[in-house]
Write an enzyme that holds these catalytic residues in place. Structure first.
Site, PDB file in Angstrom:
ATOM      1  N   CYS A   1      76.715  55.338  44.839  1.00  0.00           N
ATOM      2  CA  CYS A   1      77.539  56.369  45.476  1.00  0.00           C
ATOM      3  C   CYS A   1      76.647  57.402  46.151  1.00  0.00           C
ATOM      4  O   CYS A   1      76.942  57.859  47.258  1.00  0.00           O
ATOM      5  CB  CYS A   1      78.448  57.043  44.449  1.00  0.00           C
ATOM      6  SG  CYS A   1      79.877  56.045  43.979  1.00  0.00           S
TER       7      CYS A   1
ATOM      8  N   ASP B   1      67.081  46.313  49.412  1.00  0.00           N
ATOM      9  CA  ASP B   1      66.808  46.540  47.990  1.00  0.00           C
ATOM     10  C   ASP B   1      65.409  47.154  47.843  1.00  0.00           C
ATOM     11  O   ASP B   1      64.454  46.739  48.508  1.00  0.00           O
ATOM     12  CB  ASP B   1      66.888  45.216  47.215  1.00  0.00           C
ATOM     13  CG  ASP B   1      67.013  45.448  45.719  1.00  0.00           C
ATOM     14  OD1 ASP B   1      68.098  45.190  45.172  1.00  0.00           O
ATOM     15  OD2 ASP B   1      66.022  45.913  45.103  1.00  0.00           O
TER      16      ASP B   1
ATOM     17  N   HIS C   1      83.684  53.647  44.959  1.00  0.00           N
ATOM     18  CA  HIS C   1      83.062  53.295  43.682  1.00  0.00           C
ATOM     19  C   HIS C   1      83.981  52.351  42.909  1.00  0.00           C
ATOM     20  O   HIS C   1      85.009  52.776  42.366  1.00  0.00           O
ATOM     21  CB  HIS C   1      82.786  54.556  42.851  1.00  0.00           C
ATOM     22  CG  HIS C   1      82.133  54.251  41.534  1.00  0.00           C
ATOM     23  ND1 HIS C   1      80.784  54.063  41.404  1.00  0.00           N
ATOM     24  CD2 HIS C   1      82.660  54.079  40.305  1.00  0.00           C
ATOM     25  CE1 HIS C   1      80.512  53.785  40.142  1.00  0.00           C
ATOM     26  NE2 HIS C   1      81.633  53.802  39.450  1.00  0.00           N
TER      27      HIS C   1
ATOM     28  N   ASN D   1      75.121  39.932  39.875  1.00  0.00           N
ATOM     29  CA  ASN D   1      74.727  40.003  38.471  1.00  0.00           C
ATOM     30  C   ASN D   1      75.844  40.716  37.714  1.00  0.00           C
ATOM     31  O   ASN D   1      76.243  41.821  38.100  1.00  0.00           O
ATOM     32  CB  ASN D   1      73.429  40.797  38.319  1.00  0.00           C
ATOM     33  CG  ASN D   1      72.255  40.091  38.937  1.00  0.00           C
ATOM     34  OD1 ASN D   1      72.206  38.861  38.984  1.00  0.00           O
ATOM     35  ND2 ASN D   1      71.285  40.850  39.429  1.00  0.00           N
TER      36      ASN D   1
ATOM     37  N   HIS E   1      78.071  49.743  39.968  1.00  0.00           N
ATOM     38  CA  HIS E   1      78.943  49.902  41.150  1.00  0.00           C
ATOM     39  C   HIS E   1      78.938  48.517  41.788  1.00  0.00           C
ATOM     40  O   HIS E   1      77.861  47.995  42.121  1.00  0.00           O
ATOM     41  CB  HIS E   1      78.323  50.980  42.049  1.00  0.00           C
ATOM     42  CG  HIS E   1      78.993  51.250  43.361  1.00  0.00           C
ATOM     43  ND1 HIS E   1      79.226  52.530  43.831  1.00  0.00           N
ATOM     44  CD2 HIS E   1      79.415  50.414  44.346  1.00  0.00           C
ATOM     45  CE1 HIS E   1      79.783  52.464  45.029  1.00  0.00           C
ATOM     46  NE2 HIS E   1      79.904  51.189  45.370  1.00  0.00           N
TER      47      HIS E   1
ATOM     48  N   HIS F   1      78.498  45.246  43.571  1.00  0.00           N
ATOM     49  CA  HIS F   1      77.591  44.943  44.688  1.00  0.00           C
ATOM     50  C   HIS F   1      77.225  43.476  44.691  1.00  0.00           C
ATOM     51  O   HIS F   1      77.284  42.789  43.661  1.00  0.00           O
ATOM     52  CB  HIS F   1      76.321  45.794  44.619  1.00  0.00           C
ATOM     53  CG  HIS F   1      75.525  45.627  43.354  1.00  0.00           C
ATOM     54  ND1 HIS F   1      75.867  46.254  42.174  1.00  0.00           N
ATOM     55  CD2 HIS F   1      74.410  44.910  43.093  1.00  0.00           C
ATOM     56  CE1 HIS F   1      74.987  45.924  41.244  1.00  0.00           C
ATOM     57  NE2 HIS F   1      74.092  45.095  41.765  1.00  0.00           N
TER      58      HIS F   1
HETATM   59  P1  AMP Z   1      71.691  44.668  39.688  1.00  0.00           P
HETATM   60  O1  AMP Z   1      70.510  44.459  38.794  1.00  0.00           O
HETATM   61  O2  AMP Z   1      72.367  43.414  40.101  1.00  0.00           O
HETATM   62  O3  AMP Z   1      72.618  45.702  39.124  1.00  0.00           O
HETATM   63  O4  AMP Z   1      71.105  45.214  41.060  1.00  0.00           O
HETATM   64  C1  AMP Z   1      70.779  46.550  41.308  1.00  0.00           C
HETATM   65  C2  AMP Z   1      69.775  46.513  42.424  1.00  0.00           C
HETATM   66  O5  AMP Z   1      69.692  47.789  42.995  1.00  0.00           O
HETATM   67  C3  AMP Z   1      68.357  46.116  41.970  1.00  0.00           C
HETATM   68  O6  AMP Z   1      67.950  44.941  42.662  1.00  0.00           O
HETATM   69  C4  AMP Z   1      67.523  47.335  42.341  1.00  0.00           C
HETATM   70  O7  AMP Z   1      66.244  47.001  42.818  1.00  0.00           O
HETATM   71  C5  AMP Z   1      68.378  47.988  43.412  1.00  0.00           C
HETATM   72  N1  AMP Z   1      68.175  49.412  43.558  1.00  0.00           N
HETATM   73  C6  AMP Z   1      68.181  50.345  42.568  1.00  0.00           C
HETATM   74  N2  AMP Z   1      67.976  51.560  43.093  1.00  0.00           N
HETATM   75  C7  AMP Z   1      67.836  51.397  44.430  1.00  0.00           C
HETATM   76  C8  AMP Z   1      67.601  52.280  45.529  1.00  0.00           C
HETATM   77  N3  AMP Z   1      67.465  53.611  45.350  1.00  0.00           N
HETATM   78  N4  AMP Z   1      67.498  51.766  46.769  1.00  0.00           N
HETATM   79  C9  AMP Z   1      67.623  50.431  46.961  1.00  0.00           C
HETATM   80  N5  AMP Z   1      67.877  49.548  45.978  1.00  0.00           N
HETATM   81  C10 AMP Z   1      67.972  50.024  44.728  1.00  0.00           C
HETATM   82 ZN    ZN Z   2      79.310  54.255  42.648  1.00  0.00          ZN
END
Ligand code: AMP
Ligand code: ZN
Length: 113
Positions: A6, A29, A45, A86, A97, A99
């Site tokens: 968010c 990412d 969200h 995941n 959130h 994704h």
């Molecule tokens: P998940 O593990 O499926 O919940 O994926 C979350 C993803 O968000 C991970 O691959 C992280 O590397 C990515 N992530 C976390 N913080 C950030 C950020 N500030 N900018 C870009 N990606 C992020």
């Molecule tokens: Zn969110």
């Protein structure tokens, strides 16, 4: 709300935007697992993963999937890519959130985990 995605949508945390429209936002990412690794999120969200997709919120999920080919093309990986959600602790989910990961930019492994 203390949600990192968010904050990214709101611009409170910087991100490398790949695609945006009124409903969804896609960004690189921060810890890429492939040469192309984009996170695609609804701007709204929605907690938290595939477990929580309902008749009420599936519209934005459908929208994400209709835009995936365009996002893959923007990233130059339209010839092949993988979409990952995941889900839950055992699914190695870290951000709650909803994704989808778009992975590509190379020959991906046949192994999924
Ligand atoms: P998940 O593990 O499926 O919940 O994926 C979350 C993803 O968000 C991970 O691959 C992280 O590397 C990515 N992530 C976390 N913080 C950030 C950020 N500030 N900018 C870009 N990606 C992020
Ligand atoms: Zn969110």
């Amino acid at each position: 709300m203390d949600c990192i995605f968010c904050k990214i949508v709101n611009g409170d945390i910087p991100s490398n935007k790949v695609y945006e429209d009124d409903k969804i936002y896609a960004f690189k990412d921060i810890n890429p697992q492939a040469p192309v690794h984009v996170v695609i999120i609804p701007k709204e969200h929605i907690l938290t993963c595939a477990n929580d997709i309902t008749e009420e919120n599936v519209g934005v999920v459908a929208h994400i999937f209709t835009k995936i080919p365009e996002i893959a093309k923007i990233c130059g990986t339209e010839e092949g890519y993988r979409i990952v959600n995941n889900c839950g602790e055992k699914g190695a989910q870290t951000v709650f959130h909803l994704h989808f990961h778009l992975l590509g930019g190379e020959q991906l492994s046949e192994k999924l985990n």
